[in-house]
Design a protein around this motif. Structure first.
Motif, PDB file in Angstrom:
ATOM      1  N   THR A   1       6.101   0.366   6.239  1.00 41.77           N
ATOM      2  CA  THR A   1       5.687  -0.608   7.202  1.00 41.77           C
ATOM      3  C   THR A   1       6.777  -1.420   7.778  1.00 41.77           C
ATOM      4  O   THR A   1       6.878  -1.538   9.193  1.00 41.77           O
ATOM      5  CB  THR A   1       4.870  -1.617   6.371  1.00 41.77           C
ATOM      6  N   LEU A   2       7.820  -1.621   7.059  1.00 38.84           N
ATOM      7  CA  LEU A   2       9.028  -2.239   7.547  1.00 38.84           C
ATOM      8  C   LEU A   2      10.124  -1.677   8.216  1.00 38.84           C
ATOM      9  O   LEU A   2      11.220  -1.982   8.577  1.00 38.84           O
ATOM     10  CB  LEU A   2       9.679  -3.213   6.373  1.00 38.84           C
TER      11      LEU A   2
ATOM     12  N   ILE B   1      -7.507   6.062  -2.308  1.00 34.66           N
ATOM     13  CA  ILE B   1      -6.364   4.869  -2.331  1.00 34.66           C
ATOM     14  C   ILE B   1      -6.133   4.458  -0.809  1.00 34.66           C
ATOM     15  O   ILE B   1      -5.771   5.545  -0.014  1.00 34.66           O
ATOM     16  CB  ILE B   1      -5.176   5.210  -3.014  1.00 34.66           C
ATOM     17  N   ASP B   2      -6.371   3.402  -0.319  1.00 35.88           N
ATOM     18  CA  ASP B   2      -6.170   3.026   1.059  1.00 35.88           C
ATOM     19  C   ASP B   2      -5.055   1.998   0.977  1.00 35.88           C
ATOM     20  O   ASP B   2      -4.935   1.077   0.269  1.00 35.88           O
ATOM     21  CB  ASP B   2      -7.533   2.375   1.341  1.00 35.88           C
ATOM     22  N   CYS B   3      -3.893   2.259   1.795  1.00 36.69           N
ATOM     23  CA  CYS B   3      -2.749   1.315   1.823  1.00 36.69           C
ATOM     24  C   CYS B   3      -2.759   1.022   3.231  1.00 36.69           C
ATOM     25  O   CYS B   3      -2.534   1.927   4.196  1.00 36.69           O
ATOM     26  CB  CYS B   3      -1.432   2.131   1.418  1.00 36.69           C
ATOM     27  N   GLU B   4      -2.300  -0.376   3.541  1.00 36.17           N
ATOM     28  CA  GLU B   4      -1.837  -0.889   4.860  1.00 36.17           C
ATOM     29  C   GLU B   4      -0.974  -1.769   4.778  1.00 36.17           C
ATOM     30  O   GLU B   4      -0.806  -2.772   3.758  1.00 36.17           O
ATOM     31  CB  GLU B   4      -3.454  -1.549   5.262  1.00 36.17           C
ATOM     32  N   GLY B   5      -0.210  -2.022   5.961  1.00 38.39           N
ATOM     33  CA  GLY B   5       1.034  -2.817   5.993  1.00 38.39           C
ATOM     34  C   GLY B   5       0.507  -3.909   7.273  1.00 38.39           C
ATOM     35  O   GLY B   5       0.376  -3.356   8.367  1.00 38.39           O
ATOM     36  N   PHE B   6       0.917  -5.223   7.021  1.00 35.44           N
ATOM     37  CA  PHE B   6       0.775  -6.182   8.095  1.00 35.44           C
ATOM     38  C   PHE B   6       1.829  -7.091   8.380  1.00 35.44           C
ATOM     39  O   PHE B   6       2.533  -7.410   7.361  1.00 35.44           O
ATOM     40  CB  PHE B   6      -0.447  -6.996   7.816  1.00 35.44           C
TER      41      PHE B   6
ATOM     42  N   TRP C   1       5.261 -10.395   5.428  1.00 34.15           N
ATOM     43  CA  TRP C   1       4.639  -9.087   5.537  1.00 34.15           C
ATOM     44  C   TRP C   1       3.659  -8.965   4.463  1.00 34.15           C
ATOM     45  O   TRP C   1       4.263  -9.336   3.264  1.00 34.15           O
ATOM     46  CB  TRP C   1       5.536  -7.753   5.451  1.00 34.15           C
ATOM     47  N   ASP C   2       2.452  -8.344   4.574  1.00 37.50           N
ATOM     48  CA  ASP C   2       1.672  -8.354   3.514  1.00 37.50           C
ATOM     49  C   ASP C   2       1.228  -6.759   3.407  1.00 37.50           C
ATOM     50  O   ASP C   2       1.136  -6.133   4.558  1.00 37.50           O
ATOM     51  CB  ASP C   2       0.143  -8.714   3.939  1.00 37.50           C
ATOM     52  N   ILE C   3       1.246  -6.390   2.225  1.00 35.64           N
ATOM     53  CA  ILE C   3       0.947  -4.807   1.968  1.00 35.64           C
ATOM     54  C   ILE C   3      -0.246  -4.600   0.969  1.00 35.64           C
ATOM     55  O   ILE C   3      -0.206  -5.422  -0.133  1.00 35.64           O
ATOM     56  CB  ILE C   3       2.220  -4.153   1.251  1.00 35.64           C
TER      57      ILE C   3
END
Length: 196
Positions: A140-141, A17-22, A29-31
């Motif tokens: 992320t936030l 599982i790979d998780c990224e926040g932008f 914000w994109d998660i």
């Protein structure tokens, strides 16, 4: 490696599982969360899907989930994709994730999700990813939330209680971390009575 040495064993399953926040250019914000399951052996699920056989090392599941949220954790958009699945019908469950648009991630979140997406209309694996997605959203936030609260305090507004307080041992409202970082929300630990 933090675990003790294992007994001799043979790997059968691997879930990644790979998780990224932008932070997007528009301030939202994109998660993104990506799940891939593979097996070390050939397996069959549905004779009408993928030729009836998923070879060792091929993805049994290859799924994506993206939430677009604001700084208040309101969900503005949702995209889900099930690129590889064991059954031909599985990708249709991805569409149900769009029912979450308009919800706010926070207290009561899981209950609201189940009210909008029935178990027999969802995908177990996409639903499981919601926990990873929400944890990644908070991570992320976090810095942006702290900046917003500092700006509010600078103009004399009262600080809101950080939602992360009381979510784990380190961030207990009666713990040392909260006492130092957020003293306004620190609570004295209850005095434990000793046996006499």
């Amino acid at each position: 490696m933090g675990l003790p040495e294992a007994q001799p064993r043979e790997k059968k399953h691997h879930r990644k599982i790979d998780c990224e926040g932008f932070l997007r250019d528009d301030g939202l914000w994109d998660i993104d969360v990506h799940l891939v399951d593979t097996r070390s052996y050939d397996c069959g699920y549905d004779e009408l899907h993928r030729g009836g056989l998923i070879r060792a090392g091929e993805a049994v599941h290859d799924m994506w989930l993206r939430f677009t949220i604001d700084l208040d954790f309101l969900i503005h958009d949702v995209h889900a994709a099930s690129e590889q699945t064991p059954f031909g019908i599985c990708p249709r469950a991805a569409d149900a994730m769009r029912n979450l648009i308009g919800l706010r991630i926070g207290s009561g979140w899981r209950r609201q999700v189940r009210e909008r997406i029935a178990s027999n209309q969802s995908c177990t694996h996409l639903m499981d990813l919601l926990g990873q997605l929400t944890a990644t959203a908070y991570q992320t936030l976090h810095a942006a939330l702290e900046e917003r609260e500092a700006a509010r305090e600078a103009v004399g507004e009262a600080r809101a209680k950080p939602p992360i307080i009381d979510t784990c041992l380190a961030l207990s409202s009666s713990g040392e971390v909260v006492r130092r970082r957020w003293p306004a929300f620190y609570q004295q630990p209850a005095i434990e009575e000793t046996e006499t």
